[in-house]
Design an enzyme around this catalytic site. Structure first.
Site, PDB file in Angstrom:
ATOM      1  N   ASP A 328       1.234  -0.578  -0.121  1.00 57.14           N
ATOM      2  CA  ASP A 328      -0.010  -0.004   0.364  1.00 57.14           C
ATOM      3  C   ASP A 328       0.555   1.280  -0.292  1.00 57.14           C
ATOM      4  OD1 ASP A 328      -2.063   2.146   0.440  1.00 57.14           O
ATOM      5  OD2 ASP A 328      -1.609   2.132   2.463  1.00 57.14           O
ATOM      6  N   ASP A 521      -1.149  -0.607   6.049  1.00 60.02           N
ATOM      7  CA  ASP A 521      -1.129   0.076   7.245  1.00 60.02           C
ATOM      8  C   ASP A 521      -2.362  -0.972   8.638  1.00 60.02           C
ATOM      9  OD1 ASP A 521      -3.430   2.889   6.333  1.00 60.02           O
ATOM     10  OD2 ASP A 521      -3.723   0.747   6.308  1.00 60.02           O
ATOM     11  N   ASP A 525      -6.439  -2.102   4.602  1.00 64.22           N
ATOM     12  CA  ASP A 525      -6.242  -2.755   3.738  1.00 64.22           C
ATOM     13  C   ASP A 525      -6.763  -4.585   4.497  1.00 64.22           C
ATOM     14  OD1 ASP A 525      -5.581  -1.496   1.990  1.00 64.22           O
ATOM     15  OD2 ASP A 525      -3.458  -0.424   3.627  1.00 64.22           O
TER      16      ASP A 525
END
Length: 628
Positions: A328, A521, A525
């Protein structure tokens, strides 16, 4: 040493002293047998008891059974031959128990090392009552209560600092010795040690839901999730031990029977029974059964020392096989906070333009406005600002010190009929007009973390074949970050569901044995963290979603820890494979030598206890990861 270990050491010393003394005592027959039986029972009574208990419970084939049969058989053989040579039987049991003591001490040391380092469980919380501090159990503190943490004490429960400032030691959580400054209004995580000032903290979670409880639960339950290697060893031992018992029985019976039937010569029963007993001692699977789980335990412990929490040895094994790493962007590779990154095409001093922008945006709660005020760095004097008008989707106009100021995007400039200079930098662009004239623009963007580039380079050095970034950000911003830190592929404009679809696509296209890890994080997600082969949550100190969804949790937001986690997993697996190859290889050679008559009980005890000690010492190396 604990009491049990000390007791065993005393037994070993007494048995060894008696065995040595018996060399200087001349005795024969049943008197000699009785004298040697005393040290044998002193050192081996518990092994015999466990073997009998195993037979009663129909769990026959274990190391206690093998050692009992081998040593009792050696004594019976000495009685049968009237040789009076009972030394080997006593010595085998003595060395076996010495090896067991060493293994117990080694495992205990590694467990203490881990528990000492993870000694973050608070013993109490301080509640102010009638002007005095009263110690209470952290479980009894209700949400919303105020607790006091004095210098040198652990922070018992997650909360927010409402009074005081201090420096925290977070090494037990993050593995880093660098202290962290904290002040009123900052969130504070349980498990840290308060080093300097007195803090008053408003409790945000119950103790059972706090970070320290979740971490301790995670570490304590890590052993329940076994790797394929551990499961293989468990299955191997269940098949291997009965097989070698059958082989030893065959070795004791078939060759002498064949010699007697086919050649007519004497059967030499004692020779082949001795070889079979030696075969049993050599075959004991202690080195594998003990060292492989210990290697994983030490690996998980070593990782926790470095601030990397692994939920089980199966995840540690899978992490070592990772070939595709998917990241991410926001909060993972970047700070996830808007900052002023530049001032372009301005004839004013940069600080002056920032001052106009901050004052014009002073009434807004938008993150962009907050970043402008932060960059300005001084207290806003609202008396200098009037006629503020926020134009949705455009920006704001206001009067600052009586001068018309406009701050916003290109739409605002077009709306006001002011010519502007387009910006080619990635990020949010705030065009500024002062007194009806274009005054330049301010670039606000998410800042790349200091170690992101080094982390990506380190992962490539570790043999990660493909590094991919998935983000909901714009293509321009995503590509700029990806190029800056060395990402191989960038996919932008993705919703959480799109990220899951992209990971599904990558999983289908990867090689069969390669693993895919996703690093996020841990909050937005969670779905994709669960879908990947390995979910790694970073910067997750205090994040419930991260600890629940991820397989590996990094206790700070430094991307370089991802590379360290991979290195730790590969070191651990290297040690596991070394122990498997070493133990099976040495035992196979010694078994062949024993069957052929080239190995006696002394070599047998090396093949058992010696190999076990070497394997355990090698396994403990997984605990030490500082130089990785």
């Amino acid at each position: 040493m604990n009491k049990k270990q000390k007791k065993m050491l005393v037994r070993i010393l007494i048995a060894a002293a008696m065995l040595a003394a018996l060399h200087f005592i001349t005795a024969s027959g049943w008197m000699r047998f009785a004298l040697y039986l005393i040290p044998y029972l002193i050192i081996g009574y518990d092994i015999l008891f466990k073997a009998v208990k195993g037979v009663k419970n129909r769990q026959i084939f274990d190391e206690n059974f093998l050692m009992s049969i081998a040593t009792v058989g050696a004594i019976v053989l000495a009685v049968y031959e009237q040789s009076g040579d009972y030394t080997e039987a006593v010595a085998v049991m003595l060395f076996y128990q010495t090896g067991e003591l060493f293994q117990s001490c080694a495992v205990g040391k590694s467990r203490r090392s881990i528990s000492d380092l993870m000694d973050i469980r608070p013993d109490y919380a301080n509640i102010e009552c009638g002007g005095r501090l009263e110690r209470v159990d952290p479980d009894e503190v209700e949400t919303g209560s105020i607790i006091v943490v004095r210098p040198g004490e652990k922070v018992p429960i997650d909360g927010v600092v409402v009074e005081g400032a201090s420096t925290l030691n977070t090494s037990a959580l993050t593995g880093e010795s660098l202290p962290r400054d904290i002040k009123t209004g900052d969130e504070i995580t349980s498990g840290c040690i308060n080093m300097t000032g007195v803090l008053k903290i408003r409790i945000m979670k119950k103790f059972g839901e706090s970070t320290v409880s979740k971490i301790l639960d995670l570490v304590e339950n890590a052993g329940s999730r076994k790797s394929r290697s551990e499961n293989f060893i468990s299955k191997f031992a269940r098949i291997y031990t009965p097989a070698v018992c059958a082989a030893a029985l065959a070795l004791a019976l078939l060759p002498p029977l064949a010699r007697m039937i086919f050649t007519g010569a004497a059967a030499e029963w004692s020779v082949w029974i001795y070889r079979a007993l030696t075969f049993l001692v050599i075959s004991c699977p202690c080195a594998l059964v003990i060292s492989i789980p210990l290697s994983f335990f030490a690996g998980i412990g070593g990782a926790s020392r470095a601030g990397v929490l692994v939920k089980g040895s199966n995840y540690l094994e899978a992490l070592s096989q990772t070939k595709i790493m998917v990241f991410d962007k926001t909060g993972t590779l970047t700070k996830g906070a808007f900052e002023v990154n530049g001032v372009h095409h301005s004839e004013m001093v940069n600080s002056e333009l920032l001052e106009y922008a901050a004052l014009a945006e002073s009434a807004s709660s938008h993150p962009i406005s907050r970043s402008l005020r932060l960059a300005y760095g001084r207290e806003i004097d609202s008396s200098r600002v009037s006629d503020i008008e926020e134009i949705s989707g455009n920006g704001v106009t206001a009067r600052v010190d009586g001068i018309e100021v406009a701050a916003g995007n290109d739409k605002l400039m077009k709306r006001l009929g002011i010519s502007f200079i387009p910006c080619h930098s990635a990020g949010t662009i705030i065009h500024m007009a002062v007194g009806g004239e274009y005054a330049g623009h301010i670039v606000i963007s998410d800042i790349i973390k200091p170690n992101s580039k080094a982390a990506i380079a380190s992962l490539k050095t570790e043999g990660i074949d493909k590094i991919i970034m998935l983000t909901g950000d714009t293509e321009k911003a995503a590509v700029q970050v990806g190029n800056a830190i060395g990402i191989d592929q960038v996919y932008s404009g993705l919703l959480p569901s799109d990220k899951v679809e992209k990971v599904e696509e990558l999983l289908k296209g990867k090689p069969e044995k390669a693993k895919l890890a996703f690093v996020g994080d841990g909050i937005n997600d969670a779905p994709v963290l669960r879908r990947a082969d390995i979910g790694i949550a970073m910067g997750a100190m205090g994040s419930d979603a991260a600890i629940e969804a991820a397989d590996v949790v990094l206790m700070d937001d430094d991307p370089i820890k991802i590379s360290k986690a991979v290195k730790i997993s590969r070191k651990c697996m290297s040690i596991v494979y070394q122990n498997i190859i070493f133990a099976i290889g040495i035992k196979t050679i010694c078994l062949l030598l024993g069957a052929a008559g080239f190995a006696d009980m002394w070599l047998a005890i090396f093949a058992d206890v010696g190999v076990m000690i070497l394997a355990v010492l090698n396994a403990i190396r997984a605990l030490f990861v500082k130089k990785l």
